[in-house]
Write an enzyme that holds these catalytic residues in place. Structure first.
Site, short mmCIF file in Angstrom:
data_model
loop_
_atom_site.label_atom_id
_atom_site.label_comp_id
_atom_site.label_asym_id
_atom_site.label_seq_id
_atom_site.Cartn_x
_atom_site.Cartn_y
_atom_site.Cartn_z
N CYS A 1 2.16 -3.15 -2.00
CA CYS A 1 1.19 -2.26 -2.66
C CYS A 1 -0.14 -2.93 -2.94
O CYS A 1 -1.12 -2.25 -3.28
CB CYS A 1 1.79 -1.72 -3.95
N SER A 2 -0.22 -4.25 -2.82
CA SER A 2 -1.47 -4.96 -3.07
C SER A 2 -2.21 -5.31 -1.79
O SER A 2 -3.21 -6.04 -1.83
CB SER A 2 -1.22 -6.23 -3.89
#
Length: 378
Positions: free
Chosen positions: A159-160
């Protein structure tokens, strides 16, 4: 006197799939699956050998996450209670891959907004939570489709990925290795979500975003100065996906059941408890390094996973309960789109900001991983 390269955000781009699944659609499909499962396994359930599955509800989904709907690349396959996954016809090696296709669409949007020709771009980073294949790199396929003469590679920090991609692009510019870099985030999250799992079947949607990171000397008017970036990773098994090329070496790939670990699995309560303080502390510490106070922060574009997480993080950063203006959400329409979420929030909620306004693009998720990008409107 030579110019010292300074990386900035020139523009962002967005591609949204045509099909949308509401919570009502999703719950109806899931509950049909539950009824089918419980009916087919009635004897085992009655004998106590198997637990009956529990129905989902719109109220449960919205209370747990704040998610209202999601866009997907294939609605019919996901809502089919006997299939519950997207159906995507396999393309030949001579056709553009679906991840590349949506990535190119988002990239073209970003290029158009910056009035930048693809031939002026030096590199493409494809940063996403899952890649369609190991090689050739999705980034190189996107680069080729756009007609970019340079280099490209894939990177995955779950997600980063987008914020890690922005810092990587910025570092290339600072080092003089590139003047214009496209960070592309094609997220077909419907492919790795377990649509049969009540605790997570509502989480993800599909989308693609793109960010054009460039040297300030060539950036268009109205760009965003990058004040600072910070990346952090801490190992955790609380969000995991064990799908990979070695699965065939240890017993094959079983995706038939709701608890399979070859799809997305998470310990949601543990993630909430551990990630919120980690991210909030990271943001506050980085603000101090950059000489920023809470009052300086005009807007927070936070990772779009859960409204309750964002509420607590924003409160710690701003010192008060954040308004929708201060911390906008796209969960109501897009759901969780992994690395693309904070970029969608930025893309859709920055036009009203004026020169001198300061904001934060922030992501967090599996790894654990977290990334911050502090920006100021020029």
């Amino acid at each position: 006197m030579s110019h010292a390269p300074q990386p900035v955000l020139s523009a962002t781009g967005l591609f949204t799939p045509a099909e949308r699944i509401s919570n009502e659609d999703l719950v109806a499909s899931f509950n049909d699956y539950v009824a089918l499962h419980n009916r087919e396994n009635a004897a085992a359930i009655a004998a106590g050998e198997m637990a009956a599955l529990t129905e989902s509800s719109v109220e449960f989904i919205e209370k747990a996450s704040g998610i209202g709907s999601r866009y997907v690349v294939d609605k019919a396959g996901i809502l089919d209670p006997e299939h519950m996954a997207p159906r995507l016809p396999q393309r030949s090696n001579d056709e553009l891959s679906i991840m590349a296709e949506i990535g190119v669409a988002a990239a073209k949007d970003a290029l158009a907004r910056a009035r930048r020709d693809a031939g002026e771009v030096d590199a493409v980073l494809c940063a996403a939570s899952n890649m369609q294949r190991a090689y050739p790199a999705m980034a190189i396929e996107i680069q080729d489709a756009l007609g970019i003469d340079g280099f490209g590679f894939d990177m995955n920090v779950a997600c980063s990925s987008a914020t890690f991609g922005i810092q990587t692009a910025a570092d290339y510019i600072r080092a003089g290795h590139a003047r214009s870099v496209l960070v592309v985030n094609p997220e077909i999250c419907s492919g790795h979500l377990n649509w049969r799992d009540r605790d997570s079947h509502f989480i993800f949607g599909d989308v693609a975003t793109a960010i054009l990171v460039e040297d300030k000397a060539i950036a268009p008017a109205g760009h965003w100065d990058i004040l600072g970036t910070k990346l952090k990773t801490v190992f955790s098994n609380n969000i995991r996906n064990n799908f990979g090329f070695l699965n065939r070496a240890h017993g094959g790939i079983d995706q038939s059941g709701p608890k399979t670990d070859k799809l997305f699995v998470q310990e949601g309560r543990k993630v909430f408890k551990e990630v919120v303080p980690m991210v909030a502390s990271m943001i506050v510490a980085e603000m101090a390094k950059l000489g920023l106070e809470s009052a300086d922060m005009r807007r927070l574009w936070l990772h779009q996973a859960n409204t309750n997480m964002n509420r607590l993080i924003a409160q710690r950063v701003l010192g008060h309960e954040a308004s929708d203006d201060e911390s906008p959400t796209v969960l109501d329409t897009y759901g969780n789109t992994s690395s693309a979420g904070s970029i969608i929030a930025f893309h859709l909620h920055h036009d009203d900001m004026v020169a001198g306004d300061t904001g934060l693009i922030c992501s967090f998720g599996a790894g654990y991983s977290a990334g911050t990008v502090f920006v100021r409107k020029t």
